[in-house]
Design an enzyme around this catalytic site. Structure first.
Site, PDB file in Angstrom:
ATOM      1  CG  ASN A   1       5.868   0.049  -0.426  1.00 57.73           C
ATOM      2  OD1 ASN A   1       5.016   0.747   0.099  1.00 57.73           O
ATOM      3  ND2 ASN A   1       6.987   0.547  -0.900  1.00 57.73           N
ATOM      4  CG  ASP A   2       2.738  -0.454  -4.068  1.00 58.48           C
ATOM      5  OD1 ASP A   2       3.130   0.612  -3.554  1.00 58.48           O
ATOM      6  OD2 ASP A   2       3.232  -0.948  -5.088  1.00 58.48           O
ATOM      7  CB  VAL A   3      -0.612  -5.133  -0.449  1.00 57.06           C
ATOM      8  CG1 VAL A   3      -0.523  -5.544  -1.911  1.00 57.06           C
ATOM      9  CG2 VAL A   3       0.552  -5.698   0.338  1.00 57.06           C
TER      10      VAL A   3
END
Lengths: 482, 103
Positions: free
Chosen positions: A408-410
């Site tokens: 998600n964040d990456v």
């Protein structure tokens, strides 16, 4: 004369252990030799433990008829052996059984135990010894403080990674002020202990210092978001090394000083490397309260209104089967679902059809740098299929399908486009540049950093909701049929 | 007594420089195993726990020492085993990687 020989053997063994640790560390930083490095360090530890059994340090000194006599206490020796067997057996079983996904919290747990040991050794030494110098007392106070902070800090990190407590930052008003007051109080108590040197009041002051430092360790880590835990564990690891070195100063034990200092230094350096990989400064990690609650809530509220496209297993399978170039982007969701074997199966099926399949590994995918490499290697994914971020980022433009599994964040483009985002500036995988994007995810819940992800609302993106392993297994079957 | 502390600080500072030099060029793939390996090495504090317990002459010192020995031993054994398990994975795929580079 005999006693001198004994000292010489012990000192030389400690030197040998230190040299083994040095080579161990050296090898641990080279992939081809890393395993041997760990074994060398373990050998060094064995040498050091055996030498301590031989040393005069384990003898109880007492006065008998005006003469000072030193001799082994059999009870104490027996307790030492029992303690080593209990601690060693329990932790070996735990370390063998732990899932690869839970490695980070395991490291946090062991680190906390080391910190607790250092604090107990410092306190025990102060209560036991008489007539020690001020330099040693200062080391005791510092060792107690740092060991305790490392202990409770690691426990909180462990609980956050286990998701027993929320990974979100836990904050309350004036938190930094209270922490600062507590810290100054601890330092003041340390000064009091050093000034008093001995006696009941000095002992009481050290006990209070011990308790206050335990509280501070927990309070400092609580407001730090789960995504920053790898950096936090690296810092705490380095602190435990420092605490071990401090106990070495008190006990005049050079093996402890050298090994502790080596870990303290390499741990601090590793902290900087990790923080750099995540584009976070260490001060920011410790005092920033990443993804503070109001910002995350605001982004979540506006995000819900935005459209997403949901797809089915069969549609996704067709997209994959008729692509030429596929890049798989694994994240923590893959680790949680134990989907590393299923993802390799899917890659095998696609390769049989002539599809070019590669894996894009973000430096901090999962919960720790290198976490994904370890998991995929466990599933026998060929090493040459794994691409580090810098090697694959320019290729996403030529990629037909990017399959994001539980990351998600990456892959959040906000890190590139939105200066107001808490993760702005973090290097990300350019998944949004691929021609098609399939995101396999449990739900629309936001990632570990608690931030909305624009990628999911991209018109090129389709979402496939469900457990990563189940959905991948279904995809394998559907791709074979496609 | 304080002479010993000074000697210790001397050794401590030299080891600090060495520690940074040793791991200066570690690739990011090895960050986690390296952290885990150093985590096991600071288990050396077990020696301190053994000394406290060995010299204990009161029941409460024995309790502190015994607890410290258990925790220290757990740090040492668990730390090395976990690190070995991580690095086992690296070894398993090494031949494949070597072959891939030659082609």
């Amino acid at each position: 004369m005999i006693e001198n020989w004994r000292d010489a053997i012990v000192d030389l063994s400690y030197l040998a252990a230190a040299i083994l640790f040095i080579f161990g560390l050296k090898f641990l930083s080279v992939p081809a030799r890393a395993r041997r490095g760990n074994q060398l360090a373990a050998l060094g530890m064995t040498v050091a433990i055996v030498a301590t059994f031989i040393s005069r340090e384990l003898e109880v000194t007492k006065e008998e008829a005006g003469r000072v006599v030193s001799e082994y206490s059999l009870t104490n020796l027996l307790l030492i052996i029992i303690g080593i067997v209990i601690g060693g057996a329990l932790s070996t079983v735990a370390a063998r059984r732990v899932q690869m996904t839970a490695m980070p919290q395991m490291v946090a747990a062991f680190n906390g135990m080391g910190g607790a040991t250092a604090a107990l050794v410092s306190v025990g030494e102060f209560m036991h010894k008489v007539g020690i110098g001020r330099g040693e007392i200062a080391s005791i106070a510092l060792g107690t403080m740092i060991g305790s902070i490392s202990f409770t800090g690691s426990i909180i990190a462990f609980l956050k990674l286990e998701e027993r407590i929320s990974g979100r930052p836990i904050t309350f008003p004036n938190q930094k002020l209270y922490n600062a007051i507590l810290f100054i109080g601890i330092i003041a108590l340390g000064v009091v202990v050093v000034a008093l040197q001995e006696g009941t009041s000095a002992r009481i002051a050290l006990w209070i210092l011990f308790a206050a430092a335990l509280a501070l360790g927990a309070l400092v880590v609580l407001p730090i978001g789960g995504a920053d835990m790898p950096v936090v564990i690296a810092i705490l690891n380095s602190l435990t090394g420092l605490a071990a070195a401090l106990t070495g100063l008190v006990l005049s034990n050079q093996a402890l000083v050298i090994a502790g200092a080596l870990v303290g230094a390499s741990g601090s350096f590793l902290t900087l490397l990790m923080a750099r990989a995540m584009n976070r400064s260490v001060t920011n990690v410790l005092f920033g309260a990443f993804g503070a609650a109001p910002a995350a809530a605001g982004a979540g509220a506006t995000g819900e209104a935005k459209p997403i496209r949901e797809t089915t297993v069969d549609d996704a399978a067709v997209t994959l089967a008729y692509a030429q170039r596929v890049v798989i982007v694994p994240g923590y969701g893959l680790a949680v679902a134990q989907a590393q074997h299923a993802v390799r199966e899917l890659a095998d099926v696609l390769k049989e059809r002539g599809v070019d399949v590669r894996y894009a590994i973000h430096p901090v995918a999962g919960r720790m740098p290198g976490h994904m490499n370890v998991l995929l290697a466990e599933a026998n994914v060929p090493y040459e299929d794994l691409y580090e971020m810098d090697r694959i980022n320019d290729d996403f433009v030529n990629t037909d399908v990017a399959l994001v599994v539980g990351a998600n964040d990456v892959v959040n483009p906000a890190a590139r486009n939105d200066p107001s985002s808490p993760i702005y500036g973090m290097p990300i995988l350019n998944v949004d540049q691929a021609k098609n994007i399939i995101v396999l995810k449990r739900s629309m819940r936001s990632g570990f950093a608690g931030i909305e992800n624009e990628l999911f609302h991209d018109p090129k993106t389709v979402m496939l909701f469900g457990d990563a392993r189940e959905k991948l297994t279904e995809l394998v079957a559907a791709t074979k049929a496609a | 007594m304080d002479q010993d502390v000074l000697m210790g600080i001397y050794v401590f500072l030299l080891a600090i420089f060495l520690g940074v030099e040793l791991i200066g060029r570690v690739p990011s793939t090895l960050h986690t195993p390296l952290m885990s390996g150093t985590n096991a090495i600071h288990g050396i504090v077990l020696l301190g726990a053994m000394i406290i317990l060995g010299q204990a002459d009161a029941w409460w010192l024995r309790v502190i020492g015994f607890l410290a020995v258990i925790l220290g031993a757990a740090n040492v054994f668990g730390g090395f085993v976990v690190t070995d398990r991580m690095l086992e994975m690296f070894r398993a795929r090494r031949p494949a990687a070597g072959a891939g580079q030659k082609q």
